[in-house]
Design a protein around this motif. Structure first.
Motif, PDB file in Angstrom:
ATOM      1  N   LEU A 136     145.905  69.673  36.098  1.00  0.00           N
ATOM      2  CA  LEU A 136     145.717  69.992  34.671  1.00  0.00           C
ATOM      3  C   LEU A 136     146.895  69.475  33.828  1.00  0.00           C
ATOM      4  N   GLU A 137     148.107  69.630  34.325  1.00  0.00           N
ATOM      5  CA  GLU A 137     149.268  69.171  33.539  1.00  0.00           C
ATOM      6  C   GLU A 137     149.241  67.654  33.357  1.00  0.00           C
ATOM      7  N   GLU A 138     148.776  66.944  34.390  1.00  0.00           N
ATOM      8  CA  GLU A 138     148.657  65.477  34.243  1.00  0.00           C
ATOM      9  C   GLU A 138     147.631  65.115  33.176  1.00  0.00           C
TER      10      GLU A 138
ATOM     11  N   THR B 277     148.945  66.032  29.706  1.00  0.00           N
ATOM     12  CA  THR B 277     149.982  65.094  29.268  1.00  0.00           C
ATOM     13  C   THR B 277     149.334  63.810  28.767  1.00  0.00           C
ATOM     14  N   GLN B 278     148.299  63.371  29.496  1.00  0.00           N
ATOM     15  CA  GLN B 278     147.570  62.159  29.063  1.00  0.00           C
ATOM     16  C   GLN B 278     146.891  62.406  27.712  1.00  0.00           C
ATOM     17  N   MET B 279     146.290  63.577  27.579  1.00  0.00           N
ATOM     18  CA  MET B 279     145.548  63.892  26.347  1.00  0.00           C
ATOM     19  C   MET B 279     146.495  64.047  25.144  1.00  0.00           C
ATOM     20  N   MET B 280     147.574  64.811  25.316  1.00  0.00           N
ATOM     21  CA  MET B 280     148.471  65.096  24.190  1.00  0.00           C
ATOM     22  C   MET B 280     149.406  63.922  23.909  1.00  0.00           C
TER      23      MET B 280
ATOM     24  N   ALA C  73     153.307  71.171  29.625  1.00  0.00           N
ATOM     25  CA  ALA C  73     153.273  72.152  30.718  1.00  0.00           C
ATOM     26  C   ALA C  73     152.168  73.155  30.423  1.00  0.00           C
ATOM     27  N   VAL C  74     151.591  73.733  31.496  1.00  0.00           N
ATOM     28  CA  VAL C  74     150.543  74.741  31.310  1.00  0.00           C
ATOM     29  C   VAL C  74     151.114  76.111  31.666  1.00  0.00           C
ATOM     30  N   LEU C  75     150.912  77.075  30.765  1.00  0.00           N
ATOM     31  CA  LEU C  75     151.358  78.455  31.023  1.00  0.00           C
ATOM     32  C   LEU C  75     150.152  79.387  30.956  1.00  0.00           C
ATOM     33  N   ARG C  76     150.364  80.635  31.328  1.00  0.00           N
ATOM     34  CA  ARG C  76     149.214  81.522  31.523  1.00  0.00           C
ATOM     35  C   ARG C  76     148.459  81.879  30.238  1.00  0.00           C
ATOM     36  N   THR C  77     149.174  82.164  29.166  1.00  0.00           N
ATOM     37  CA  THR C  77     148.524  82.472  27.881  1.00  0.00           C
ATOM     38  C   THR C  77     149.392  81.913  26.756  1.00  0.00           C
ATOM     39  N   THR C  78     148.858  81.892  25.550  1.00  0.00           N
ATOM     40  CA  THR C  78     149.640  81.410  24.411  1.00  0.00           C
ATOM     41  C   THR C  78     150.781  82.383  24.099  1.00  0.00           C
ATOM     42  N   THR C  79     150.520  83.670  24.256  1.00  0.00           N
ATOM     43  CA  THR C  79     151.593  84.658  24.020  1.00  0.00           C
ATOM     44  C   THR C  79     152.746  84.397  24.980  1.00  0.00           C
ATOM     45  N   TYR C  80     152.433  84.213  26.255  1.00  0.00           N
ATOM     46  CA  TYR C  80     153.483  83.905  27.245  1.00  0.00           C
ATOM     47  C   TYR C  80     154.200  82.606  26.878  1.00  0.00           C
ATOM     48  N   ALA C  81     153.422  81.625  26.443  1.00  0.00           N
ATOM     49  CA  ALA C  81     154.017  80.321  26.106  1.00  0.00           C
ATOM     50  C   ALA C  81     154.989  80.485  24.939  1.00  0.00           C
ATOM     51  N   ASN C  82     154.590  81.265  23.932  1.00  0.00           N
ATOM     52  CA  ASN C  82     155.486  81.500  22.789  1.00  0.00           C
ATOM     53  C   ASN C  82     156.753  82.232  23.233  1.00  0.00           C
ATOM     54  N   MET C  83     156.566  83.263  24.052  1.00  0.00           N
ATOM     55  CA  MET C  83     157.732  84.024  24.536  1.00  0.00           C
ATOM     56  C   MET C  83     158.681  83.113  25.306  1.00  0.00           C
TER      57      MET C  83
ATOM     58  N   ALA D 100     139.622  74.438  32.694  1.00  0.00           N
ATOM     59  CA  ALA D 100     140.466  73.650  31.781  1.00  0.00           C
ATOM     60  C   ALA D 100     140.512  72.180  32.213  1.00  0.00           C
ATOM     61  N   CYS D 101     140.530  71.912  33.531  1.00  0.00           N
ATOM     62  CA  CYS D 101     140.537  70.509  34.003  1.00  0.00           C
ATOM     63  C   CYS D 101     139.256  69.805  33.530  1.00  0.00           C
ATOM     64  N   THR D 102     138.124  70.501  33.632  1.00  0.00           N
ATOM     65  CA  THR D 102     136.850  69.888  33.214  1.00  0.00           C
ATOM     66  C   THR D 102     136.824  69.709  31.696  1.00  0.00           C
ATOM     67  N   SER D 103     137.349  70.694  30.966  1.00  0.00           N
ATOM     68  CA  SER D 103     137.395  70.562  29.510  1.00  0.00           C
ATOM     69  C   SER D 103     138.308  69.397  29.108  1.00  0.00           C
ATOM     70  N   ALA D 104     139.424  69.225  29.837  1.00  0.00           N
ATOM     71  CA  ALA D 104     140.332  68.102  29.534  1.00  0.00           C
ATOM     72  C   ALA D 104     139.588  66.777  29.723  1.00  0.00           C
ATOM     73  N   ASP D 105     138.746  66.684  30.784  1.00  0.00           N
ATOM     74  CA  ASP D 105     137.969  65.445  30.987  1.00  0.00           C
ATOM     75  C   ASP D 105     137.044  65.183  29.792  1.00  0.00           C
ATOM     76  N   ILE D 106     136.437  66.247  29.285  1.00  0.00           N
ATOM     77  CA  ILE D 106     135.543  66.095  28.116  1.00  0.00           C
ATOM     78  C   ILE D 106     136.373  65.620  26.906  1.00  0.00           C
TER      79      ILE D 106
END
Ligand SMILES: Cc1ncc(COP(=O)(O)O)c(C=O)c1O
Length: 425
Positions: A92-94, A97-100, A105-115, A288-294
């Motif tokens: 997923l991180e690969e 990274t390609q998409m963005m 990096a992938v973290l568990r939730t947006t709240t965790y990512a912000n923290m 998320a991996c499948t959504s990234a492919d889409i």
């Protein structure tokens, strides 16, 4: 009385005020899901509160990926990522990274990512300026940074004059000045003034910014990378965090984009929530991996057009019915101003009776005079559903005017002038 208890009291008052209308703290019935609908208390309603705005959670490929992941790898790899991560994280991180187009990096939730990102990237010698409407999880994380000694200030929503004045003043005493904002604000769907923020980044060396893009992803931009990257690109002094739960349709997780590999590694490996909390489930990561492919295929542009058509229809219908919109931006969140909490609860309750579940936004989340109906446009609702919603809303709005009196709707959340009356969301 302590602030926390006062907030609790205000919250309980709001819960009691909404109780007769069945619009808060509801539970869905045990009924198989029909996309676009929600069943509560035996009523089938059109669901205009669904944050999965691109409709991807119902995509058969995404569902199959999640089911396969459970079959082959179980629900989750149940250990701290400090020791070992599921192979899904690497894949997923690969893809992200390609998409963005930058280290992600992938973290568990947006709240965790912000923290994680805010507390690790902002130093005790820095100052933080938060937009008053920035998401609660960002404000909470700024509070955590304050514990390490970082100076915290708040400015009025989207007030770039105040921001520039604070950058100049705070730069005299602090090492770096961070502005914390949402790319698209979750309360009303309004955007940050991206171009102005970019100019300030270019103008002041000590100025940095942090964007929570939870509502900006998927529906716009190259490969669905969102409104902020579309409008200002990824500035070298910027950190971007986005949700993989909402438009991305993966049911959880977040992506953190930092244009510098080393700093990204610090967030990925050193964050206490990475070390001391569990990982995202295999279902979420595989979805998320499948959504990234889409997102990496041209199919995302067809979906974006489909979504944007619905938003344009919603806006033109609301305008033709003279409903007072807070903004007319292309956005998953529409906000119809009502200007009084009790009246807003009544309108949301009558919408439920008419078969539409929308969100009432009111005090104490926002000041009483800025209360309104928050409508999430999503690809599950049809064009007909959208027209029917606004026709019903316009009739109910007129009844509410008769019952509660006409309210002052001149105030707008878009450029709010009342800083003090806001509570932390
Ligand atoms: C702007 C914004 N940031 C962060 C979050 C929190 O996301 P999560 O549930 O992934 O922690 C939300 C959730 O609604 C949000 O709207």
């Amino acid at each position: 009385m302590k602030d926390g208890l006062m907030d609790f009291e205000k919250g309980m008052m709001a819960i009691n005020a909404t109780a007769p209308y069945n619009i808060t703290l509801q539970t869905t019935d045990d009924t198989p899901i029909v996309p676009g609908d929600i069943h509560i208390n035996g009523r089938r309603m059109k669901f205009f509160g669904n944050c999965d705005y691109m409709g991807l959670q119902d995509d058969p490929r995404i569902k199959e990926a999640a089911i396969d992941a459970i079959r082959n790898y179980g629900l989750m790899q149940c250990n701290s990522r400090a020791y070992v991560s599921s192979h899904f994280y690497g894949i997923l991180e690969e893809k992200m990274t390609q998409m963005m187009g930058a280290p992600t990096a992938v973290l568990r939730t947006t709240t965790y990512a912000n923290m994680s990102a805010i507390t690790l990237m902002v130093d005790s010698k820095d100052a933080i300026v938060v937009d008053q409407l920035v998401h609660n999880s960002v404000q909470m994380s700024a509070g955590m940074a304050a514990l390490q000694g970082t100076k915290i200030e708040k400015i009025k929503h989207n007030d770039m004059v105040a921001l520039e004045e604070r950058i100049i003043e705070l730069s005299k005493k602090y090492q770096r000045i961070w502005y914390l904002f949402d790319g698209v604000y979750s309360t009303n769907g309004d955007y940050a003034p991206h171009e102005a923020i970019k100019s300030l980044l270019d103008k002041y060396d000590q100025f940095y910014c942090y964007c929570d893009e939870a509502w900006g992803l998927s529906w716009t931009g190259k490969n669905g990378t969102g409104v902020t990257l579309e409008k200002m690109g990824l500035h070298p002094k910027m950190i971007l965090v986005t949700s993989l739960e909402k438009g991305f349709g993966a049911g959880g997780a977040a992506a953190v984009v930092i244009p510098d590999e080393f700093r990204l590694k610090v967030v990925k490996f050193m964050s206490p929530v990475q070390v001391f909390s569990g990982p995202a489930t295999n279902t979420v990561l595989a979805a998320a991996c499948t959504s990234a492919d889409i997102h990496l295929s041209d199919e995302i542009y067809t979906m974006q057009n489909d979504f944007k058509e619905r938003v344009l229809l919603a806006q033109s219908t609301a305008k033709s019915l003279k409903l007072p919109l807070d903004h007319e931006l292309m956005s998953p969140v529409m906000y119809v101003k009502v200007g009084d909490s009790a009246k807003t609860f009544y309108i949301a309750g009558e919408l439920v009776k008419a078969g539409f579940f929308c969100n009432a936004s009111a005090y104490p989340s926002i000041p009483n005079k800025l209360s309104g109906i928050r409508i999430i446009i999503n690809r599950y609702v049809s064009h007909e559903d959208i027209k029917h919603l606004f026709i019903a809303l316009s009739e109910i709005y007129a009844q509410a005017d008769t019952l509660f009196g006409e309210t002052d709707i001149s105030a707008t959340l878009q450029y709010t002038k009342t800083l003090d009356s806001f509570v932390h969301r």
